[in-house]
Every structure is written in C-alpha cells, then in structure tokens.
Design a protein around this motif. Structure first.
Motif, mmCIF file in Angstrom:
data_model
loop_
_atom_site.group_PDB
_atom_site.id
_atom_site.type_symbol
_atom_site.label_atom_id
_atom_site.label_comp_id
_atom_site.label_asym_id
_atom_site.label_seq_id
_atom_site.Cartn_x
_atom_site.Cartn_y
_atom_site.Cartn_z
ATOM 1 N N ASP A 2 104.666 -80.637 -22.467
ATOM 2 C CA ASP A 2 105.384 -79.452 -22.937
ATOM 3 C C ASP A 2 105.253 -79.325 -24.460
ATOM 4 O OD1 ASP A 2 106.292 -78.972 -20.362
ATOM 5 O OD2 ASP A 2 108.152 -80.098 -20.660
ATOM 6 N N THR A 5 102.242 -74.146 -27.339
ATOM 7 C CA THR A 5 102.096 -72.741 -26.972
ATOM 8 C C THR A 5 101.099 -72.067 -27.903
ATOM 9 O OG1 THR A 5 103.961 -72.104 -28.394
ATOM 10 C CG2 THR A 5 104.451 -72.543 -26.074
ATOM 11 N N THR A 7 100.425 -68.520 -29.887
ATOM 12 C CA THR A 7 101.091 -67.313 -30.370
ATOM 13 C C THR A 7 100.071 -66.380 -31.017
ATOM 14 O OG1 THR A 7 103.169 -68.493 -30.789
ATOM 15 C CG2 THR A 7 102.838 -66.413 -31.957
ATOM 16 N N PRO A 187 102.557 -75.162 -18.980
ATOM 17 C CA PRO A 187 102.652 -74.190 -20.075
ATOM 18 C C PRO A 187 101.570 -73.129 -19.964
ATOM 19 C CG PRO A 187 101.653 -76.228 -20.851
ATOM 20 C CD PRO A 187 102.094 -76.475 -19.435
ATOM 21 N N ASP A 188 101.793 -71.991 -20.599
ATOM 22 C CA ASP A 188 100.775 -70.947 -20.639
ATOM 23 C C ASP A 188 99.536 -71.488 -21.328
ATOM 24 O OD1 ASP A 188 102.533 -69.238 -19.458
ATOM 25 O OD2 ASP A 188 103.237 -68.387 -21.363
ATOM 26 N N LEU A 194 94.625 -74.734 -24.701
ATOM 27 C CA LEU A 194 95.422 -75.447 -25.698
ATOM 28 C C LEU A 194 94.619 -76.586 -26.323
ATOM 29 C CD1 LEU A 194 98.911 -75.636 -23.993
ATOM 30 C CD2 LEU A 194 98.102 -73.994 -25.649
#
Length: 231
Positions: A2, A5, A7, A187-188, A194
């Motif tokens: 986790d 992310t 952005t 997670p996205d 990522l």
C-alpha cells in the motif's frame, strides 16, 4: 504494498530566462528538487515523475527578472502511508525491545515490542538476535529480512513510520508468501505499474538508500528525457 499512488498534475514551472534554450533540462532540474521530500500539496513524498510539456510557448512573468512560466503535465509517483496500510521493508536493526526497518530505501520505520504479537519471541540464534514465532518455527524475523507490517502513524517532517506486527498477515514476507498469506492490497496501477512496484521494493532493499534514490530516479529522468529528445 500500500501507500503508492500515481497523481496527474498540471504544473507551472518557473524557468530563468538564461535557460530559455534548455527549457526541458531546466524543468527537470526544478522537479528534481522535490524528490524524496514530503509535499503538502500532494500529501506525500514524490518518488518519481514523468512529464510532458504540451506547448512551445511560456508566459513571461513581470518583475525585476522576467521568469518564464512553463506549463507542464506530470504523472507523479507518490508515497503516502496512512494508518492501517500495509508496507514492506528491510530489517536493518533488531533488539529485545524493537525492530527497525528501512522502507523504499529512504524512509525509516520502528516497531516497538508492544506492537509485536505475542507469538514472536526474542531469541539468540547463531550469535544474533531474532524474533521467532512460537507457532511456526520457520517463521523468523532477523536482520536482513524483508517484512510486511501495518502502519500506525507517519511523521511527515522526518519521514518516520511507526509500525505494528500485531495483525496475523504481517511478518516475514518469504514465510507469508510460502504459506499463501497475501497482503490483500490492490492499489491503482500505471506509471509503468508503479515503477514495477518501485523496482520490486528496490530489489529487496539491496541498495543503500542514497545510492538507490539516485539510481532509480536518474533512470526515470534520463529515459524520459532521451525519449522526448528523439521525438
């Protein structure tokens, strides 16, 4: 893991007029100053970025030195740990009262004795301290182990995490994966998955944090800059 992310951001980067013939280089230099520091606007630590400068024009700002305002579209990889998230890191120090961990090569974490579940008992094995499970004899946490732990709190100023090994799905990642215990996080994705989960947690945290940061992010910047230069 986790806390990671991507952005999307529309930014305006201010460039000195002397850099007008090297705008991309100047923009990258400005953005590099944001790396591995907590940013209140994005509510997290910027680990990497990909940028696009959509136009060839910049707004000239009034003032003694008329800086150029360059519009930039950016994808930012943000590390933003929150309570109850699951993180992964490498144990760098271990004692009777605590376990100390490095996460993604730059953020420190501490798990105190009261936050280590009772099945783990501190022992001396082969001259070194370990936390060994009384329920599963092969479940051992020692210096060098990659572990999964729960976030209790995150200090943005010093980038320090307070963690917990109380939940049953935390502990040594190798043992957990062999016994089918997953972290359950999804997670996205994007920004190249990522950054391949930040280079698979920086190859098991095998690189010192200063070297790893420069290596990982220089690869990101150089690859993207060369790609754009060829277009």
């Amino acid at each position: 893991m986790d806390g990671l992310t991507v952005t999307e951001a529309d930014l305006v980067v201010y460039v000195h007029p002397s850099k007008a013939n090297k705008v991309r280089h100047a923009v990258l230099r400005q953005l590099s100053s944001l790396l591995f520091t907590y940013d209140e606007i994005f509510d997290g630590v910027i680990l990497a970025y990909e940028i696009d400068i959509p136009g060839e024009h910049a707004k000239i700002l009034s003032g003694l030195i008329p800086y150029l305002g360059v519009k930039v579209k950016a994808n930012l990889l943000i590390f933003s740990p929150r309570p109850d998230m699951l993180l992964e890191g490498k144990v760098v120090k271990l004692g009777k009262e605590s376990i100390h961990v490095i996460v993604l090569g730059f953020s420190s974490a501490a798990i105190m004795l009261e936050d280590i579940r009772e099945e783990f008992r501190y022992k001396i094995k082969h001259g070194a301290g370990v936390f060994a499970s009384s329920s599963h004899k092969r479940h051992v946490i020692k210096t060098g182990s990659m572990i999964r732990f729960l976030v209790k709190s995150f200090d943005e100023e010093i980038l320090h995490i307070s963690g917990s090994l109380v939940p049953p799905h935390t502990g040594c990642i190798r043992w957990l994966s062999r016994h089918g215990v997953e972290d359950g996080s999804h997670p996205d994705r994007s920004l190249k998955e990522l950054k391949k989960d930040v280079k698979r947690e920086l190859q098991g945290e095998g690189i010192t944090h200063s070297a790893q940061g420069e290596k990982f992010l220089n690869q990101t910047r150089t690859h993207k800059s060369r790609k754009r230069a060829r277009e």
